[in-house]
Design a protein around this motif. Structure first.
Motif, PDB file in Angstrom:
ATOM      1  N   LYS A  39      -1.263  -0.389  -3.678  1.00  0.00           N
ATOM      2  CA  LYS A  39      -1.534   0.274  -4.439  1.00  0.00           C
ATOM      3  C   LYS A  39      -1.813   0.126  -6.038  1.00  0.00           C
ATOM      4  CE  LYS A  39      -3.324   2.677  -2.448  1.00  0.00           C
ATOM      5  NZ  LYS A  39      -4.750   2.669  -1.704  1.00  0.00           N
ATOM      6  N   GLU A  66      -4.103  -2.455  -6.616  1.00  0.00           N
ATOM      7  CA  GLU A  66      -5.480  -1.764  -6.750  1.00  0.00           C
ATOM      8  C   GLU A  66      -5.757  -0.999  -7.928  1.00  0.00           C
ATOM      9  OE1 GLU A  66      -6.231  -1.051  -1.810  1.00  0.00           O
ATOM     10  OE2 GLU A  66      -5.932   0.607  -3.163  1.00  0.00           O
ATOM     11  N   ASP A  96     -12.812  -3.464  -0.958  1.00  0.00           N
ATOM     12  CA  ASP A  96     -11.544  -2.440  -0.883  1.00  0.00           C
ATOM     13  C   ASP A  96     -12.111  -1.210  -0.798  1.00  0.00           C
ATOM     14  OD1 ASP A  96      -8.967  -2.429  -0.635  1.00  0.00           O
ATOM     15  OD2 ASP A  96      -8.450  -3.167  -2.715  1.00  0.00           O
ATOM     16  N   SER A  97     -11.391  -0.328   0.266  1.00  0.00           N
ATOM     17  CA  SER A  97     -12.058   0.977   0.648  1.00  0.00           C
ATOM     18  C   SER A  97     -12.017   1.829  -0.448  1.00  0.00           C
ATOM     19  CB  SER A  97     -11.446   1.651   1.822  1.00  0.00           C
ATOM     20  OG  SER A  97     -10.052   1.694   1.516  1.00  0.00           O
TER      21      SER A  97
HETATM   22 MG    MG Z   1      -7.583  -0.670  -0.337  1.00  0.00          MG
END
Ligand code: MG
Ligand code: NAD
Length: 380
Positions: free
Chosen positions: A215, A218, A147-148
């Protein structure tokens, strides 16, 4: 040669991963591929990468290719097939590129084998973060996030002491509706929600970006990956998606990782870590980017983000209920059965209805996922 197993090879991350491996082919080879039902693309991938094992979850799709699998390649079928493939294929790195709760069981097998998990499938940590991180320690496995945002934080933390972190700042593009009023959510169409301004991704995560549930998931993922409480994880909207996330340390210094919005970089980093390897991915320059802007998310507008923060605070199976309800609600929205604005309503109803259990074991988590899906499927 490093051997790579790709769980979910026909999706957005899976395809990008195989592109990255193509670039690194002197050092990496593919030994296993799994898909849901896209056997046409799987075939092209088999021809190109010559894996020893492939698994197809959809039994009807698998039947069609039964006689066409080349010699030396084993075909496994169904959910058990995915698990068996993760359990028995020879590999060093397990790329978790499948979407949703369904990625949990095969990922657990890879963790138990002490492998490197290059993890894109955030749902695995959202629903079973405590169990998975414990198993990682017990089995000397490792998770390198794909995940970036989490890759950015991981990169910022190299050479640093986790005890000296004051907070993590996760950046969010804000999705296609960041400039819309909340009232727009009543009429937002599937096509509008799928039209992400910065990233090209699978449909589930693209809807999650529009609701900002992505988000929220995340934040929970970051909590388990970096062992920090919810109050040390901040979300900021950064429409350009150039800063992928930041870490603020106890002395006030902030480190950030920047790059173009392209998943190939975090995928490559998870494969080659601790090394960095030259590539020809597109580059940019600061004058071209011009300006970077930031503002706080509106939790009243993006209710899913608030629900995720609350689920993390509640703990136990609350994040599992949140995730299962979200998966069903997103699927209903994609099938045009509910409105965009119904997504947080359904999730909220599930959180109020399904009993939350503290310190759940894996069996409890699977049961909680099943019960929640059943409940939300019955709602309209
Ligand atoms: Mg991401
Ligand atoms: P996608 O929908 O494009 O691909 C999903 C892959 O999983 C496909 O290969 C599909 O065949 C397989 N799959 C789906 N359901 C399955 C099932 N029930 N059983 C077996 N196989 C199944 O998804 P994606 O966008 O590549 O995302 C994959 C994961 O990575 C998600 O968890 C997402 O949140 C995460 N992620 C994606 C991106 C991105 O840029 N796409 C970025 C960060 C994180």
């Amino acid at each position: 040669m490093k051997k790579v197993f790709v769980l979910g090879s026909t999706g957005s991350i899976g395809i990008n991963c195989l592109n990255v491996i193509n670039n690194l082919k002197h050092d990496f080879e593919v030994t296993g591929l799994t898909v849901n039902s896209n056997t046409e693309l799987l075939f092209a991938q088999i021809r190109e990468f010559n894996p020893k094992v492939v698994a197809v979850k959809d039994e009807d799709a698998a039947k069609k290719i039964l006689n066409k699998i080349p010699q030396g390649c084993q075909l496994l079928v169904g959910e058990e097939g995915l698990i068996k493939a993760a359990l028995e294929t020879e590999y060093d790195i397990f790329m978790g590129a499948m979407v949703g709760f369904a990625g949990l069981a095969p990922t657990i097998e890879a963790v138990k084998r002490g492998k490197r998990i290059a993890l894109a499938n955030k749902e695995t940590l959202v629903v079973a973060g405590e169990i998975v991180t414990k198993l990682v320690l017990e089995n000397s496995a490792e998770i390198i996030p794909v995940d970036s945002e989490h890759s950015a934080i991981y990169q910022c933390l190299v050479g640093e002491n986790l005890n000296e972190v004051e907070k993590l700042v996760l950046t969010a593009s804000g999705g296609p509706f960041r400039d819309k009023d909340k009232s727009f959510f009543e009429t937002a169409t599937v096509d509008e929600a799928l039209n992400h301004p910065n990233w090209k991704m699978g449909s589930k995560i693209t809807i999650d970006s529009a609701t900002m549930m992505n988000k929220g998931l995340e934040v929970i993922e970051a909590h388990w990956l970096f062992g920090l409480p919810q109050e040390k994880i901040e979300v900021v909207i950064h429409p350009q998606s150039i800063i992928h996330s930041m870490v603020q340390f106890v002395d006030g210094s902030i480190k950030a990782q920047l790059g173009l919005p392209d998943m190939k970089l975090p995928i490559q980093y998870a494969l080659t870590f601790p090394e960095r390897v030259q590539n020809d991915f597109p580059r940019t320059s600061m004058p071209t980017i011009g300006s970077l802007t930031f503002y706080e998310p509106d939790l009243n507008k993006f209710e899913c983000l608030k629900l995720a923060f609350d689920a993390l605070i509640t703990g136990g199976t609350a994040p599992c209920i949140l995730n299962a309800a979200n998966e069903v609600a997103v699927s209903k929205f994609l099938q045009k059965e509910i409105k965009f604005s119904d997504i947080p309503l359904l999730i909220n109803r599930a959180l109020n209805k399904v009993e939350s259990v503290f310190s759940p074991d894996l069996g409890t988590i699977f049961e909680c996922d099943r019960v929640t899906r059943e409940y939300v499927s019955s709602l309209n």
